[in-house]
Design an enzyme around this catalytic site. Structure first.
Site, short mmCIF file in Angstrom:
data_model
loop_
_atom_site.label_atom_id
_atom_site.label_comp_id
_atom_site.label_asym_id
_atom_site.label_seq_id
_atom_site.Cartn_x
_atom_site.Cartn_y
_atom_site.Cartn_z
N PHE A 129 67.86 -5.92 130.26
CA PHE A 129 66.45 -5.97 130.65
C PHE A 129 66.25 -6.74 131.95
O PHE A 129 65.34 -6.46 132.71
CB PHE A 129 65.62 -6.64 129.55
CG PHE A 129 65.47 -5.80 128.31
CD1 PHE A 129 64.58 -4.76 128.26
CD2 PHE A 129 66.26 -6.05 127.19
CE1 PHE A 129 64.46 -3.99 127.12
CE2 PHE A 129 66.14 -5.29 126.06
CZ PHE A 129 65.23 -4.24 126.02
N GLU A 164 53.27 1.71 123.32
CA GLU A 164 54.11 1.12 122.27
C GLU A 164 55.59 1.13 122.67
O GLU A 164 56.48 1.31 121.83
CB GLU A 164 53.94 1.87 120.94
CG GLU A 164 52.50 2.12 120.54
CD GLU A 164 51.83 0.96 119.87
OE1 GLU A 164 52.52 -0.03 119.62
OE2 GLU A 164 50.63 1.05 119.60
#
Length: 398
Positions: free
Chosen positions: A397, A377
């Site tokens: 990212f 998760e």
């Protein structure tokens, strides 16, 4: 005037955080805690060692109202988010795998259908899933697409009025016992993430195969599998009509992460409660080890970490109940509370000494489970970068 009589603080809730729960939330806490301690805790070491979760638990969870409990209608209980969090905490106090089943069923598979599905899909699946008569799983992660689901290779192609799916999904909780899977697939690579759509797939559809993952050293009381889709043909109405792009699956992950935030508190509390009792009874050098300063330091630090985690979970619960909880706030909670729970488990293991590596005590089992909870998760790194983007405004990212 005589001074007021004040009760001594509860060592397991030293700031009385649970006093802030409403009456219904306290009732749910007590009901789930009693069920967990009498019906689950006596058997969990056996299930963990056997690498299984009994299938009949699904209906027992359903009868207790735990499956999709924070959803409205279709046989779901419609509780507050905080009540759902409390239930997750009490389940994970027994084992992360049991909470993981409930999270996957309610916050991933059921939530996906409830939030993004058609009325027909909701009527077909949600009542059975809420009762535990049907088990669901959620197929997003792939062998080469974990933290970056935008690179998924699973494809859904139009053939006439049907969809045909090909690909694979990995580390899919509940899949070996599931009757239905929510599968996320790329329908048009030229659209990038906008081409990603969700599909409701009965697991008995031809071409759909589940391979159970074995030899796990963590979450052994949770069944996990690999999904293989080979020319899986579905009718056109199998697509979730309201979910377009990654916002669909990511919204489901936010729901599941919320349960983790609370569940981690339960795992930490169970470790702390175990060693608090143990330290009071275990004698060395002529007295209980609870009387040694270094042991008290460990216990005190555990109490503080659990208190902080409890306060964080409670705050996020109220934000979610108010409809204002943001994904980055969930990242803060997931990162902080799982870290704290792991610290507590590792420290608790040292108090148990050699006894800490056996299944006679729950601490090592919680510790290895939390190693998985730390990763799934959303890894630590992904949550850190999500928080970093929120505080700096800079995307890191890519």
């Amino acid at each position: 005037m005589s001074p007021l009589s004040v009760a001594e603080p509860d060592p397991l809730d030293i700031l009385a955080v649970d006093d802030e729960l409403g009456e219904t939330e306290r009732d749910i806490r007590d009901t789930v805690r009693s069920f967990a301690r009498t019906e689950l805790a006596p058997y969990i070491a056996e299930w963990f060692e056997a690498d299984t979760m009994p299938r009949d638990l699904t209906k027992r969870f359903g009868a207790l109202g735990l499956l999709g409990m924070h959803l409205d209608g279709y046989g779901c209980a419609g509780t507050s988010a905080t009540a759902y969090g409390v239930a997750c905490r009490e389940l994970e106090a027994v084992d992360s795998g049991l909470r993981s089943f409930v999270s996957t069923q309610g916050s991933l598979a059921m939530y996906a259908i409830h939030r993004w599905g058609s009325d027909e899909q909701k009527q077909q699946w949600l009542p059975a899933m809420a009762a535990g008569d049907a088990v669901g799983c959620f197929g997003l992660t792939e062998p080469d697409a974990g933290s970056d689901p935008s690179t998924m290779r699973t494809r859904a192609r139009r053939q006439g009025d049907d969809w045909v799916l090909d690909g694979s999904k990995l580390w899919i909780t509940n899949s070996p016992i599931a009757e239905v899977a929510v599968i996320w697939a790329q329908t048009d690579p030229e659209q990038g993430t906008k081409g990603i759509r969700g599909f409701v797939v009965p697991t008995d559809t031809p071409g759909f195969t589940v391979n159970k993952i074995t030899r796990k050293l963590s979450l052994r009381a949770s069944v996990t599998g690999e999904l293989v889709l080979e020319s899986v043909r579905l009718p056109g109405n199998a697509m979730l009509p309201e979910a377009r792009g990654l916002s669909g699956p990511l919204s489901c992950l936010s729901e599941a992460r919320f349960g983790i935030i609370w569940g981690a508190v339960g795992a930490a509390r169970a470790c702390y409660e175990t060693v608090l009792d143990y330290a009071g009874q275990r004698e060395q050098f002529g007295r209980p080890i609870a009387g040694f300063q270094l042991t008290q330091q460990k216990l005190s630090e555990m109490a503080v970490q659990i208190t902080q985690a409890s306060l964080l979970a409670a705050r996020l619960g109220r934000l979610k109940d108010n409809g204002t909880l943001q994904p980055v706030q969930i990242s803060v909670g997931k990162l902080a509370n799982v870290r704290a729970a792991l610290d507590v488990a590792r420290s608790a293991r040292t108090i148990l000494g050699g006894n800490g590596i056996t299944l006679e005590y729950p601490v090592f089992r919680h510790m290895v489970n939390l190693e998985t909870v730390l990763t799934y998760e959303g890894t630590e790194e992904m949550h850190l970068l999500s928080i970093g983007k929120a505080v700096t405004g800079v995307q890191a990212f890519r």
